[in-house]
Design a protein around this motif. Structure first.
Motif, PDB file in Angstrom:
ATOM      1  N   PRO A   1       0.841  -1.209   0.000  1.00 51.53           N
ATOM      2  CA  PRO A   1       0.000   0.000   0.000  1.00 51.53           C
ATOM      3  C   PRO A   1       0.869   1.250   0.000  1.00 51.53           C
ATOM      4  CG  PRO A   1      -0.855  -1.603   1.551  1.00 51.53           C
ATOM      5  CD  PRO A   1       0.460  -2.142   1.078  1.00 51.53           C
ATOM      6  N   GLY A   2       0.469   2.214  -0.805  1.00 51.55           N
ATOM      7  CA  GLY A   2       1.259   3.433  -0.965  1.00 51.55           C
ATOM      8  C   GLY A   2       2.301   3.353  -2.048  1.00 51.55           C
ATOM      9  N   GLY A   3       2.518   2.165  -2.567  1.00 55.79           N
ATOM     10  CA  GLY A   3       3.531   1.970  -3.595  1.00 55.79           C
ATOM     11  C   GLY A   3       3.013   2.257  -4.990  1.00 55.79           C
ATOM     12  N   SER A   4       3.891   2.005  -5.972  1.00 49.07           N
ATOM     13  CA  SER A   4       3.567   2.273  -7.376  1.00 49.07           C
ATOM     14  C   SER A   4       3.827   1.034  -8.223  1.00 49.07           C
ATOM     15  CB  SER A   4       4.420   3.437  -7.907  1.00 49.07           C
ATOM     16  OG  SER A   4       4.151   4.633  -7.220  1.00 49.07           O
ATOM     17  N   LEU A   5       3.134   0.986  -9.334  1.00 48.79           N
ATOM     18  CA  LEU A   5       3.296  -0.125 -10.273  1.00 48.79           C
ATOM     19  C   LEU A   5       2.867   0.378 -11.647  1.00 48.79           C
ATOM     20  CD1 LEU A   5       4.028  -3.216 -10.213  1.00 48.79           C
ATOM     21  CD2 LEU A   5       1.551  -3.631 -10.201  1.00 48.79           C
ATOM     22  N   ARG A   6       3.548  -0.073 -12.682  1.00 44.73           N
ATOM     23  CA  ARG A   6       3.146   0.269 -14.043  1.00 44.73           C
ATOM     24  C   ARG A   6       2.819  -1.007 -14.801  1.00 44.73           C
ATOM     25  NH1 ARG A   6       6.597   3.166 -18.875  1.00 44.73           N
ATOM     26  NH2 ARG A   6       7.467   1.040 -19.035  1.00 44.73           N
TER      27      ARG A   6
ATOM     28  N   ALA B   1     -12.398   7.101  -8.805  1.00 48.18           N
ATOM     29  CA  ALA B   1     -11.655   6.373  -7.774  1.00 48.18           C
ATOM     30  C   ALA B   1     -10.145   6.418  -7.982  1.00 48.18           C
ATOM     31  CB  ALA B   1     -12.124   4.919  -7.724  1.00 48.18           C
ATOM     32  N   VAL B   2      -9.698   6.689  -9.203  1.00 51.37           N
ATOM     33  CA  VAL B   2      -8.259   6.659  -9.479  1.00 51.37           C
ATOM     34  C   VAL B   2      -7.730   8.010  -9.936  1.00 51.37           C
ATOM     35  CG1 VAL B   2      -8.467   4.238 -10.126  1.00 51.37           C
ATOM     36  CG2 VAL B   2      -8.426   5.972 -11.923  1.00 51.37           C
ATOM     37  N   LYS B   3      -8.600   8.994 -10.117  1.00 47.75           N
ATOM     38  CA  LYS B   3      -8.193  10.305 -10.610  1.00 47.75           C
ATOM     39  C   LYS B   3      -7.163  10.918  -9.663  1.00 47.75           C
ATOM     40  CE  LYS B   3     -11.650  12.101 -12.626  1.00 47.75           C
ATOM     41  NZ  LYS B   3     -12.935  12.786 -12.895  1.00 47.75           N
ATOM     42  N   GLY B   4      -6.073  11.405 -10.223  1.00 45.44           N
ATOM     43  CA  GLY B   4      -5.007  11.991  -9.415  1.00 45.44           C
ATOM     44  C   GLY B   4      -3.971  10.997  -8.936  1.00 45.44           C
ATOM     45  N   ARG B   5      -4.255   9.698  -9.075  1.00 45.73           N
ATOM     46  CA  ARG B   5      -3.299   8.662  -8.648  1.00 45.73           C
ATOM     47  C   ARG B   5      -2.780   7.855  -9.828  1.00 45.73           C
ATOM     48  NH1 ARG B   5      -4.915   4.545  -5.564  1.00 45.73           N
ATOM     49  NH2 ARG B   5      -7.087   4.604  -6.279  1.00 45.73           N
ATOM     50  N   PHE B   6      -3.630   7.592 -10.799  1.00 45.45           N
ATOM     51  CA  PHE B   6      -3.258   6.778 -11.961  1.00 45.45           C
ATOM     52  C   PHE B   6      -3.066   7.673 -13.177  1.00 45.45           C
ATOM     53  CE2 PHE B   6      -5.420   2.483 -10.696  1.00 45.45           C
ATOM     54  CZ  PHE B   6      -4.796   2.551  -9.467  1.00 45.45           C
ATOM     55  N   ILE B   7      -2.154   7.257 -14.045  1.00 43.62           N
ATOM     56  CA  ILE B   7      -1.909   7.979 -15.293  1.00 43.62           C
ATOM     57  C   ILE B   7      -1.883   6.979 -16.444  1.00 43.62           C
ATOM     58  CG2 ILE B   7      -0.330   9.461 -16.582  1.00 43.62           C
ATOM     59  CD1 ILE B   7       0.800  10.371 -13.854  1.00 43.62           C
ATOM     60  N   ILE B   8      -2.716   7.217 -17.448  1.00 39.60           N
ATOM     61  CA  ILE B   8      -2.714   6.378 -18.644  1.00 39.60           C
ATOM     62  C   ILE B   8      -1.968   7.129 -19.747  1.00 39.60           C
ATOM     63  CG2 ILE B   8      -4.962   7.242 -19.461  1.00 39.60           C
ATOM     64  CD1 ILE B   8      -5.500   4.406 -20.544  1.00 39.60           C
ATOM     65  N   SER B   9      -1.172   6.385 -20.507  1.00 42.67           N
ATOM     66  CA  SER B   9      -0.416   7.005 -21.595  1.00 42.67           C
ATOM     67  C   SER B   9      -0.256   5.983 -22.707  1.00 42.67           C
ATOM     68  CB  SER B   9       0.950   7.483 -21.102  1.00 42.67           C
ATOM     69  OG  SER B   9       1.717   6.402 -20.623  1.00 42.67           O
ATOM     70  N   ARG B  10       0.128   6.474 -23.875  1.00 38.07           N
ATOM     71  CA  ARG B  10       0.376   5.547 -24.982  1.00 38.07           C
ATOM     72  C   ARG B  10       1.685   5.910 -25.670  1.00 38.07           C
ATOM     73  NH1 ARG B  10      -0.090  10.000 -27.094  1.00 38.07           N
ATOM     74  NH2 ARG B  10      -1.289  10.774 -28.834  1.00 38.07           N
ATOM     75  N   GLU B  11       2.327   4.887 -26.218  1.00 36.20           N
ATOM     76  CA  GLU B  11       3.566   5.055 -26.957  1.00 36.20           C
ATOM     77  C   GLU B  11       3.323   4.521 -28.357  1.00 36.20           C
ATOM     78  OE1 GLU B  11       6.968   3.485 -24.977  1.00 36.20           O
ATOM     79  OE2 GLU B  11       8.334   3.978 -26.612  1.00 36.20           O
TER      80      GLU B  11
ATOM     81  N   ALA C   1       5.105   4.326 -31.170  1.00 32.83           N
ATOM     82  CA  ALA C   1       6.104   3.488 -31.845  1.00 32.83           C
ATOM     83  C   ALA C   1       6.015   2.031 -31.393  1.00 32.83           C
ATOM     84  CB  ALA C   1       7.499   4.033 -31.602  1.00 32.83           C
ATOM     85  N   LYS C   2       5.669   1.817 -30.135  1.00 36.31           N
ATOM     86  CA  LYS C   2       5.578   0.461 -29.600  1.00 36.31           C
ATOM     87  C   LYS C   2       4.146  -0.048 -29.570  1.00 36.31           C
ATOM     88  CE  LYS C   2       9.683   0.659 -26.647  1.00 36.31           C
ATOM     89  NZ  LYS C   2      10.220   0.443 -25.266  1.00 36.31           N
ATOM     90  N   LYS C   3       3.193   0.795 -29.985  1.00 38.55           N
ATOM     91  CA  LYS C   3       1.769   0.426 -29.940  1.00 38.55           C
ATOM     92  C   LYS C   3       1.431  -0.161 -28.579  1.00 38.55           C
ATOM     93  CE  LYS C   3      -0.401  -1.158 -33.538  1.00 38.55           C
ATOM     94  NZ  LYS C   3      -0.800  -1.964 -34.703  1.00 38.55           N
ATOM     95  N   THR C   4       1.805   0.559 -27.559  1.00 39.46           N
ATOM     96  CA  THR C   4       1.631   0.101 -26.190  1.00 39.46           C
ATOM     97  C   THR C   4       0.967   1.203 -25.370  1.00 39.46           C
ATOM     98  OG1 THR C   4       3.559  -1.352 -26.324  1.00 39.46           O
ATOM     99  CG2 THR C   4       2.818  -0.721 -24.118  1.00 39.46           C
ATOM    100  N   VAL C   5       0.072   0.766 -24.506  1.00 38.22           N
ATOM    101  CA  VAL C   5      -0.580   1.668 -23.555  1.00 38.22           C
ATOM    102  C   VAL C   5      -0.116   1.290 -22.160  1.00 38.22           C
ATOM    103  CG1 VAL C   5      -2.787   2.349 -22.544  1.00 38.22           C
ATOM    104  CG2 VAL C   5      -2.575   2.108 -25.015  1.00 38.22           C
ATOM    105  N   TYR C   6       0.174   2.296 -21.359  1.00 39.70           N
ATOM    106  CA  TYR C   6       0.642   2.081 -20.001  1.00 39.70           C
ATOM    107  C   TYR C   6      -0.380   2.621 -19.004  1.00 39.70           C
ATOM    108  CZ  TYR C   6       5.035   1.661 -22.568  1.00 39.70           C
ATOM    109  OH  TYR C   6       6.004   1.291 -23.460  1.00 39.70           O
ATOM    110  N   LEU C   7      -0.397   1.993 -17.849  1.00 37.48           N
ATOM    111  CA  LEU C   7      -1.163   2.519 -16.724  1.00 37.48           C
ATOM    112  C   LEU C   7      -0.207   2.617 -15.544  1.00 37.48           C
ATOM    113  CD1 LEU C   7      -3.994   3.444 -15.827  1.00 37.48           C
ATOM    114  CD2 LEU C   7      -4.306   1.157 -14.865  1.00 37.48           C
TER     115      LEU C   7
END
Length: 126
Positions: free
Chosen positions: A13-18, A60-70, A72-78
């Protein structure tokens, strides 16, 4: 279209993960993340529109989670920060060829997504 999630695991809890979602085949109009815990309905987490990077989040996740896309790699990250025990779930990546207008409720509607990944488990525990 094939979607493959990766990066799940155990975090305190309190940690991060992508977590990541690799897309093969046509580039989606929108890619979304949903999550599900046993006995509960699958719920919307976040989504991104590929052509301009527009994003939408669940409260519930606004301000804590960030979605992005790359592109060149056709990859989406959370990127998940300040994780809570209630964030623990199987996280699914989903895609649709459509690109809805900004603010549309369709971003959070799982029925509007055509393609789904197999899911990746995120466990939040001390």
């Amino acid at each position: 279209v094939q979607l493959v999630e990766s990066g799940g695991g155990l975090v305190q809890p309190g940690g991060s993960l992508r977590i990541s979602c690799a897309v093969s085949g046509r580039t989606p109009g929108i890619t979304g993340w949903f999550r599900q815990t046993p006995g509960k309905d699958r719920e919307f987490v976040a989504a991104i529109r590929w052509f301009d990077g527009y994003t939408k989040y669940a409260d519930a996740v606004k301000g804590r989670f960030i979605i992005s896309r790359e592109r060149a790699k056709k990859t989406v990250y959370l990127q998940m920060n300040s994780l809570k025990t209630e964030d623990a779930a199987v996280y699914y990546c989903a895609g649709t060829p459509r690109a809805y207008n900004s603010g549309s409720q369709y971003y959070g509607d799982q029925l509007k997504y055509d393609d789904w990944g197999q899911g990746t488990q995120v466990t939040v525990s001390s």
